[in-house]
Scaffold this active site. Structure first.
Site, PDB file in Angstrom:
ATOM      1  N   GLU A   1     -31.559  79.182  12.257  1.00 31.23           N
ATOM      2  CA  GLU A   1     -32.496  79.978  13.063  1.00 31.23           C
ATOM      3  C   GLU A   1     -32.864  79.242  14.340  1.00 31.23           C
ATOM      4  OE1 GLU A   1     -32.633  79.187   9.891  1.00 31.23           O
ATOM      5  OE2 GLU A   1     -33.874  80.551   8.715  1.00 31.23           O
TER       6      GLU A   1
ATOM      7  N   CYS B   1     -31.538  73.752  11.367  1.00 39.29           N
ATOM      8  CA  CYS B   1     -31.399  75.056  10.727  1.00 39.29           C
ATOM      9  C   CYS B   1     -30.711  76.060  11.657  1.00 39.29           C
ATOM     10  CB  CYS B   1     -32.760  75.626  10.358  1.00 39.29           C
ATOM     11  SG  CYS B   1     -33.600  74.757   9.048  1.00 39.29           S
TER      12      CYS B   1
ATOM     13  N   CYS C   1     -38.812  76.710  11.027  1.00 38.51           N
ATOM     14  CA  CYS C   1     -38.198  77.810  11.791  1.00 38.51           C
ATOM     15  C   CYS C   1     -39.220  78.913  12.063  1.00 38.51           C
ATOM     16  CB  CYS C   1     -36.980  78.355  11.063  1.00 38.51           C
ATOM     17  SG  CYS C   1     -35.611  77.176  11.079  1.00 38.51           S
TER      18      CYS C   1
END
Ligand code: THU
Length: 142
Positions: free
Chosen positions: A63, A61, A97
């Site tokens: 993030e 991801c 995340c």
């Protein structure tokens, strides 16, 4: 824990960095581009994008990619995270995340922006209540 105020100028920079980072996304499978930027303890901003893989489970991801970049540069605290998706609705960080943000910024402000005026803003502790984190290991009787 109290979320520290992020001055409007810093917030704008953070959001702009997240928008710019989305252009670097490698998302040939989902076609869902994500950009993220984190405001680290030093005041520097680090960015990341999602990086997918033909072995789908290995997708990273945006993030976490931004946070890993900050930590690899010597940062250990995160004060704010901005997430941008080129969508009509803002996208909030996934559970994994949230957990990784918690490690470095349990009091971080999490901002999600998109291509409409809709936005989300919450302290991480609202997104991950009763979290498990470094303190739990310190408290553990061994
Ligand atoms: N994705 C992120 O980058 N951040 C999130 O918080 C949610 C999902 C990415 C992972 C994958 O590349 C794509 O979005 C679709 O799940």
């Amino acid at each position: 824990m109290k979320t520290k105020a992020v001055p409007p100028a810093v917030r704008r920079k953070l959001e702009a960095a997240a928008r710019k980072a989305a252009a670097k996304a490698y998302a040939p499978y989902s076609r869902f581009r994500v950009g993220a930027a984190v405001l680290a303890g030093s005041g520097r901003i680090y960015f990341g994008c999602n990086v997918e893989n033909a072995s789908y489970g290995l997708c990273m991801c945006a993030e976490r990619s931004a946070i890993l970049s900050a930590v690899a540069s010597g940062e250990s605290r995160i004060g704010a995270v901005a997430v941008y998706t080129p969508t009509r609705e803002p996208t909030s960080p996934c559970g994994a995340c949230r957990q990784v943000i918690n490690e470095f910024g349990p009091d971080a402000l999490v901002i999600s922006v998109c291509d409409s005026d809709k936005r989300l803003e919450s302290p991480l502790c609202d997104l991950l209540p009763d979290s498990f984190g470094p303190m739990n290991l310190k408290r553990a009787k061994r």
